[in-house]
Design a protein around this motif. Structure first.
Motif, PDB file in Angstrom:
ATOM      1  N   GLU A  87       0.858  -1.184   0.000  1.00 38.78           N
ATOM      2  CA  GLU A  87       0.000   0.000   0.000  1.00 38.78           C
ATOM      3  C   GLU A  87       0.893   1.232   0.000  1.00 38.78           C
ATOM      4  O   GLU A  87       1.824   1.339   0.804  1.00 38.78           O
ATOM      5  CB  GLU A  87      -0.863  -0.040   1.265  1.00 38.78           C
ATOM      6  N   PHE A  88       0.634   2.160  -0.894  1.00 38.42           N
ATOM      7  CA  PHE A  88       1.453   3.363  -0.999  1.00 38.42           C
ATOM      8  C   PHE A  88       1.127   4.341   0.118  1.00 38.42           C
ATOM      9  O   PHE A  88      -0.033   4.495   0.504  1.00 38.42           O
ATOM     10  CB  PHE A  88       1.229   4.038  -2.351  1.00 38.42           C
ATOM     11  N   GLU A  89       2.163   5.009   0.603  1.00 44.16           N
ATOM     12  CA  GLU A  89       1.964   6.049   1.607  1.00 44.16           C
ATOM     13  C   GLU A  89       1.488   7.317   0.914  1.00 44.16           C
ATOM     14  O   GLU A  89       1.816   7.552  -0.254  1.00 44.16           O
ATOM     15  CB  GLU A  89       3.269   6.305   2.361  1.00 44.16           C
ATOM     16  N   PRO A  90       0.714   8.148   1.597  1.00 45.27           N
ATOM     17  CA  PRO A  90       0.220   9.377   0.963  1.00 45.27           C
ATOM     18  C   PRO A  90       1.381  10.292   0.566  1.00 45.27           C
ATOM     19  O   PRO A  90       2.289  10.549   1.355  1.00 45.27           O
ATOM     20  CB  PRO A  90      -0.637  10.032   2.029  1.00 45.27           C
ATOM     21  N   GLY A  91       1.319  10.783  -0.676  1.00 45.58           N
ATOM     22  CA  GLY A  91       2.374  11.668  -1.172  1.00 45.58           C
ATOM     23  C   GLY A  91       2.115  13.117  -0.841  1.00 45.58           C
ATOM     24  O   GLY A  91       3.033  13.935  -0.792  1.00 45.58           O
ATOM     25  N   SER A  92       0.847  13.464  -0.631  1.00 44.21           N
ATOM     26  CA  SER A  92       0.504  14.842  -0.302  1.00 44.21           C
ATOM     27  C   SER A  92      -0.611  14.833   0.742  1.00 44.21           C
ATOM     28  O   SER A  92      -1.324  13.846   0.905  1.00 44.21           O
ATOM     29  CB  SER A  92       0.032  15.589  -1.554  1.00 44.21           C
ATOM     30  N   ALA A  93      -0.742  15.952   1.402  1.00 46.49           N
ATOM     31  CA  ALA A  93      -1.763  16.054   2.448  1.00 46.49           C
ATOM     32  C   ALA A  93      -3.153  16.143   1.830  1.00 46.49           C
ATOM     33  O   ALA A  93      -3.327  16.680   0.733  1.00 46.49           O
ATOM     34  CB  ALA A  93      -1.502  17.282   3.310  1.00 46.49           C
ATOM     35  N   ARG A  94      -4.140  15.630   2.515  1.00 47.31           N
ATOM     36  CA  ARG A  94      -5.529  15.746   2.059  1.00 47.31           C
ATOM     37  C   ARG A  94      -6.023  17.159   2.379  1.00 47.31           C
ATOM     38  O   ARG A  94      -5.577  17.791   3.318  1.00 47.31           O
ATOM     39  CB  ARG A  94      -6.391  14.712   2.752  1.00 47.31           C
TER      40      ARG A  94
END
Length: 102
Positions: free
Chosen positions: A27-34
C-alpha cells in the motif's frame, strides 16, 4: 520516489474467521496532504497512488515487485497470535483458580 508499506492485514473486529488476512498487501503512503473542499466539505487528494492496493501471496513477492519498480518499501511483520484453548467445562471444574461469581 514512491514509498510503500508491506504488511499482512489483521482481522477486523467484525470477523470471527481469518478471511482477507492470508495475503500480503503493498500500500502506498500518501504523497501529499488531504484537503477539505470548501463548498461540500469533502476530503480530497491529488495523490493517485494512495488509491492503489496490491495483494501478494508471499512477502518475498511483494518485496521483489517493489524493487523491480523502484518503490522504496518498509516491511511490517505480523504479530503472532497467542491462542488459549479452553473448554466450557473448565468453568465448573473443582480445582479452578478464579473465584466463582454469579
Amino acid at each position: 520516489m514512491a514509498r510503500a508499506r508491506i504488511y499482512k492485514p489483521a482481522k477486523t473486529a467484525m470477523q470471527s474467521g481469518r478471511a482477507k488476512t492470508r495475503k500480503w498487501v503493498l500500500e502506498f503512503e500518501p504523497g501529499s496532504a488531504r484537503r477539505v473542499e470548501p463548498l461540500m466539505g469533502w476530503t480530497s487528494s491529488g495523490d493517485m497512488d494512495s488509491q492503489v492496493t496490491l495483494r501478494f501471496d508471499t512477502k518475498d513477492e511483494a518485496i521483489a515487485y517493489a524493487k523491480k519498480h523502484g518503490i522504496e518499501c518498509q516491511v511490517f511483520e505480523p504479530k503472532t497470535q497467542r491462542r488459549s484453548i479452553k473448554a466450557y467445562a473448565d468453568n465448573f471444574k473443582y480445582g479452578r483458580q478464579d473465584l466463582w461469581t454469579h
